[in-house]
Motif scaffolding. Structure first.
Motif, short mmCIF file in Angstrom:
data_model
loop_
_atom_site.label_atom_id
_atom_site.label_comp_id
_atom_site.label_asym_id
_atom_site.label_seq_id
_atom_site.Cartn_x
_atom_site.Cartn_y
_atom_site.Cartn_z
N LEU A 197 -7.76 6.38 5.83
CA LEU A 197 -7.99 5.79 4.52
C LEU A 197 -7.19 4.52 4.34
CD1 LEU A 197 -7.84 9.02 2.32
CD2 LEU A 197 -9.91 7.74 2.93
N GLU A 198 -5.93 4.56 4.78
CA GLU A 198 -5.04 3.41 4.63
C GLU A 198 -5.54 2.22 5.45
OE1 GLU A 198 -2.34 1.26 2.95
OE2 GLU A 198 -2.33 3.41 2.52
N ALA A 207 -7.09 -6.01 -1.46
CA ALA A 207 -7.49 -7.42 -1.52
C ALA A 207 -8.09 -7.77 -2.88
CB ALA A 207 -8.51 -7.71 -0.41
N SER A 208 -8.84 -6.85 -3.45
CA SER A 208 -9.44 -7.09 -4.77
C SER A 208 -8.37 -7.22 -5.84
CB SER A 208 -10.40 -5.94 -5.12
OG SER A 208 -11.45 -5.85 -4.18
N ILE A 209 -7.37 -6.35 -5.76
CA ILE A 209 -6.26 -6.41 -6.72
C ILE A 209 -5.50 -7.72 -6.56
CG2 ILE A 209 -4.06 -5.33 -7.36
CD1 ILE A 209 -5.41 -2.62 -6.53
N THR A 239 -3.51 7.58 -10.94
CA THR A 239 -2.18 7.11 -11.34
C THR A 239 -1.27 6.94 -10.12
OG1 THR A 239 -2.38 8.11 -13.53
CG2 THR A 239 -0.15 7.63 -12.73
N GLY A 240 -1.21 7.98 -9.28
CA GLY A 240 -0.29 7.93 -8.14
C GLY A 240 -0.64 6.85 -7.14
N GLU A 245 1.08 3.07 -6.32
CA GLU A 245 1.19 2.55 -4.94
C GLU A 245 0.53 1.19 -4.79
OE1 GLU A 245 0.60 5.05 -1.54
OE2 GLU A 245 0.80 6.88 -2.74
N LEU A 246 -0.70 1.04 -5.31
CA LEU A 246 -1.41 -0.24 -5.14
C LEU A 246 -1.04 -1.24 -6.23
CD1 LEU A 246 -2.98 1.56 -3.15
CD2 LEU A 246 -5.06 0.36 -3.83
#
Length: 504
Positions: A197-198, A207-209, A239-240, A245-246
């Motif tokens: 996943l990572e 990248a979007s963020i 949330t987590g 994290e992101l």
């Protein structure tokens, strides 16, 4: 202390329902006055550019800060152009062309189109990595299967789109690409490890963020490596992972809560409460009752959860605050939306679709079709379209078919449609030896029956021209053309290439 009615207004603020018709029903007007945060538009609400703009203006008369949202991805998923099909080829075509500058330009032009209607928020782009070619709901909606390429094009599209003064939304977190089940129908499970996943699914969201995307949509997905709850209802994921994290601090929205992935698990009120507890800010409701009773029932369920202590009042206030923040962001960018129609680039969609065309080479690979100038068709063909199940995400969109697009250049072109379970057409009777045969397919690699009929057609007519409008599979036929998109733009680009109209 809470002011009387404040919780009720906040509970309406975090809801985003759909409705019927091309004018706001009375219940929508009443709900907006009561605090409803916004609405979600579908093709059923669209009556041309002027009609849509008038609808949005009427909504804003009731609530100037209403967040009006829509699903306008371009390509196969369009609402504003549903009646005639999208004038844009879609994400996979952009990924195949591989030009981030072009992707940014296309994003900006779609943003201009959405902005001209007065819409606040577009539920696009899809930033899922299409890891499984059998995926029934993502496919050509994704920029591709390579995480780096998807990340670059996602960021470019968002930057271009939001430069037009409308908010974009990256979806479907944490990634819907590695599924073989459509979440409209049941709950998919992504069985990848956290490490996969990572490396594969999360980079496009990062990248979007980084590109400043204003919203993220959670998918109705079960990801055991992260949590056993569906992502929409998972505090660990929303949330987590997404928030902490992101580092995303914008608006988090659900996919439509009537989708069976979650609707089969809980009633609508419970879904809304659990999503808000998880950290979501907006609950999308695609289908509402005729008089809006279902929307007020959701409001009451949220208020009850606050009163019972299940949903902290601070969490509800935070969610409502983010809705207001998005509305304020939109209001501040009126200048970016000025002159949207005048800034449109004529022909960019068709040119993009043409650049994405690929034709099979003798070695079985795919090469740019624009390098081949010899017309493939010089006489009106018979076009046999093999069509499969249509994703609910596509909705009412009716793009130009390949047969219709070819008829614009070769009058007399005929079309036959064959679905799953239909008897195969009698090609000898329908297309004599002097008439070219074209077989159009979409994601033939996912449908055994489609591959079988395609093989039979090629055996009966080795001169068959095959046009794949979905994710390409093994080439076959005398000519194999991949459009990487199922839109009006892609159909017209394919027809122009097949008839030699692209040359010069």
């Amino acid at each position: 202390m809470t002011v009387a009615g404040e919780v009720e207004r906040a509970a309406l603020t975090v809801l985003q329902p759909g409705f019927e018709g091309t004018v706001p029903p009375d219940w929508v007007r009443r709900a907006l006055a009561d605090g409803l945060g916004g609405v979600l538009l579908f093709a059923r609400n669209v009556a041309g550019p002027a009609g849509t703009a008038a609808l949005v203006a009427a909504l804003r008369e009731e609530s100037p800060g209403a967040v009006v949202a829509i699903d306008e991805e371009g390509g196969s998923v369009t609402r504003l152009e549903a009646a005639g099909g999208s004038s844009w080829p879609g994400n996979l075509a952009l990924g195949v062309v591989g030009d981030e500058t072009l992707t940014r330009r296309v994003g900006r032009q779609i943003g201009r189109m959405v902005g001209a209607a007065g819409i606040t928020l577009d539920y696009a782009p899809v930033v899922d990595v299409n890891a499984d070619p059998r995926n029934p709901v993502i496919g050509v909606r994704s920029f591709g299967s390579d995480p780096d390429e998807v990340s670059r094009h996602s960021a470019a599209w968002i930057e271009g789109f939001q430069s037009a003064g409308v908010a974009a939304c990256a979806k479907h977190f944490p990634g819907h690409g590695d599924t073989v089940i459509d979440s409209h129908l049941e709950l998919p499970t992504v069985r990848a490890s956290r490490d996969v996943l990572e490396r594969r699914d999360l980079p496009p969201f990062r990248a979007s963020i980084a590109a400043g995307v204003r919203a993220v949509m959670c998918g109705h997905l079960r990801v055991p490596a992260l949590d056993d709850e569906p992502a929409t209802l998972s505090r660990a994921i929303v949330t987590g992972l997404l928030r902490e994290e992101l580092g995303f601090d914008g608006l988090v929205v659900t996919d439509a809560i009537e989708m069976q992935a979650v609707a089969a698990l809980h009633d609508p009120g419970e879904i809304a409460v659990r999503a808000l507890v998880a950290g979501v800010d907006v609950v999308c409701v695609g289908v509402s009752s005729a008089q809006g009773e279902s929307v007020y029932a959701l409001r009451d369920a949220i208020v009850r959860a606050v009163r019972e202590g299940r949903l902290p009042e601070e969490r509800l206030a935070e969610a409502a605050g983010r809705v207001h923040e998005l509305a304020a962001w939109y209001a501040e960018r009126a200048g970016d939306r000025a002159g949207a129609a005048a800034g449109a680039v004529e022909g960019l969609g068709l040119a993009t679709a043409a650049a994405a065309l690929r034709v099979a080479d003798p070695a079985g690979g795919l090469r740019p079709a624009e390098a081949v100038e010899t017309p493939v068709l010089e006489a009106a063909p018979l076009v046999v379209r093999l069509y499969g199940w249509r994703s609910q995400a596509v909705g009412r969109a009716t793009p130009l078919t390949l047969a219709e697009a070819l008829a614009e250049h070769l009058p007399g072109t005929a079309g036959v449609e064959v679905g799953p379970g239909d008897a195969p057409p009698d090609l000898a009777a329908l297309a004599g030896p002097g008439r070219p045969l074209v077989v159009a397919v979409h994601d033939a690699g996912r449908h055994e029956w489609m591959r079988r009929l395609l093989d039979e057609a090629v055996r009966a007519r080795p001169d068959t021209v095959v046009v794949e409008t979905g994710v390409p599979g093994p080439p076959c036929g005398r000519v194999y053309l991949a459009t990487h998109g199922a839109s009006t733009a892609s159909a017209r680009a394919a027809a122009r290439w097949l008839t030699g109209r692209h040359a010069g």
